[in-house]
Design a protein around this motif. Structure first.
Motif, PDB file in Angstrom:
ATOM      1  N   TYR A 197      -2.160   4.396   3.458  1.00 40.89           N
ATOM      2  CA  TYR A 197      -1.962   3.202   4.286  1.00 40.89           C
ATOM      3  C   TYR A 197      -3.056   3.111   5.348  1.00 40.89           C
ATOM      4  N   GLN A 198      -3.351   4.231   5.990  1.00 41.95           N
ATOM      5  CA  GLN A 198      -4.388   4.255   7.015  1.00 41.95           C
ATOM      6  C   GLN A 198      -5.758   3.985   6.417  1.00 41.95           C
ATOM      7  N   ASP A 252      -8.221   1.032   7.614  1.00 38.48           N
ATOM      8  CA  ASP A 252      -9.581   1.325   8.067  1.00 38.48           C
ATOM      9  C   ASP A 252     -10.605   0.603   7.200  1.00 38.48           C
ATOM     10  N   GLY A 253     -10.333   0.518   5.893  1.00 42.33           N
ATOM     11  CA  GLY A 253     -11.250  -0.182   5.007  1.00 42.33           C
ATOM     12  C   GLY A 253     -11.365  -1.652   5.352  1.00 42.33           C
ATOM     13  N   ALA A 270      -8.146  -0.413  -3.341  1.00 40.02           N
ATOM     14  CA  ALA A 270      -7.586   0.772  -3.983  1.00 40.02           C
ATOM     15  C   ALA A 270      -6.105   0.938  -3.674  1.00 40.02           C
ATOM     16  N   GLU A 271      -5.664   0.425  -2.519  1.00 42.02           N
ATOM     17  CA  GLU A 271      -4.258   0.565  -2.133  1.00 42.02           C
ATOM     18  C   GLU A 271      -3.413  -0.621  -2.578  1.00 42.02           C
ATOM     19  N   LEU A 319       4.970   2.233   2.868  1.00 37.98           N
ATOM     20  CA  LEU A 319       3.605   2.741   2.964  1.00 37.98           C
ATOM     21  C   LEU A 319       2.873   2.634   1.637  1.00 37.98           C
ATOM     22  N   ASP A 320       3.620   2.709   0.529  1.00 38.36           N
ATOM     23  CA  ASP A 320       3.011   2.669  -0.794  1.00 38.36           C
ATOM     24  C   ASP A 320       2.681   1.248  -1.233  1.00 38.36           C
TER      25      ASP A 320
END
Length: 267
Positions: free
Chosen positions: A66-67, A71-72, A170-171, A229-230
């Protein structure tokens, strides 16, 4: 929407767990199903400890992802701002090619790619503006030392923008492996079932219900946190939003004509 669904899941699990425990209490034999209650409590402690360690690891893993996505997104937005400043040097403040590409890219990220990430996808329009930016930059010809230095900086900032976008994309897909979810489900079920089997009709209904209410609420809440978070781009309270890119748009979009609409779709 998802907040209400999560609340409904939490209330349902707690109610079912408490109901099953009280039903088991009514049907339990007089001394309970365990002859040695101390040994039974020790087994529950082992199960609970193993589940807690696994849950803590999973939350930490999901929180890192998640972070990384947040940040990305921030890195990408800052890089677009810097690219806009570099474009001022390469094509002048009134230039249209690079400036327009960057504005349209930012609009498409906010309006098209962010909703697509909630579905686990990316935006074709955003990728098209990435390609257009590369082509328009290749068409520029530095004429002095200042522009040559700016061209070098352009490559650096493009790399930052690319890495930032990759990190948030990616997330878009769930990062917690399905086998881990299965193990978490087995662990949570084992704890609640074991607590139900420990029902004792010699104790009052409230005394029997309170522990499993607290435990089921905590276990369910922890699993909901992992789910949040996922899936950082879903419709949760606190989910990631393109706030940084919106700030970038306010800095670089000066109202000049650009080759796209307000959503970043080419016109």
């Amino acid at each position: 929407m998802l907040n209400w669904l999560a609340a409904a899941v939490l209330v349902t699990v707690v109610a079912v767990a408490a109901g099953v425990k009280l039903l088991a209490r009514r049907r339990a034999p007089d001394p309970g199903w365990f002859i040695d209650s101390t040994r039974a409590a020790g087994a529950l402690t082992v199960i609970g400890t193993m589940f807690s360690v696994l849950m803590a690891f999973t939350i930490f893993y999901a929180l890192q992802n998640y972070q990384r996505a947040r940040d990305g997104a921030s890195m990408e937005a800052i890089a677009v701002t810097e690219l806009h400043n570099v474009a001022d040097v390469l094509e002048g403040h009134d230039g249209t090619s690079l400036h327009g590409d960057l504005i349209c890219y930012s609009r498409s990220v906010v309006s098209d790619e962010w909703p697509a990430m909630a579905r686990g996808e990316s935006s074709v329009a955003t990728q098209d503006w990435v390609d257009a930016t590369v082509e328009d930059f290749a068409a520029t010809t530095p004429t002095n030392a200042t522009q040559e230095a700016a061209a070098g900086q352009w490559f650096d900032q493009q790399a930052q923008r690319r890495d930032g976008r990759r990190a948030r994309l990616a997330e878009a897909e769930p990062s917690v492996p399905q086998p881990l979810w299965i193990v978490l489900g087995i662990g949570a079920s084992a704890i609640l079932i074991y607590m139900c089997v420990q029902a004792d009709r010699r104790e009052g209904a409230v005394v029997q219900a309170v522990p499993i209410v607290f435990v089921s609420a905590l276990v369910t809440s922890a699993m909901l946190v992992v789910a949040f978070l996922d899936h950082p781009y879903r419709d949760w309270t606190g989910s990631l939003q393109p706030d940084e890119m919106r700030v970038t748009l306010t800095l670089i979009d000066e109202g000049n004509p650009v080759p796209c609409d307000a959503n970043g779709i080419p016109t």
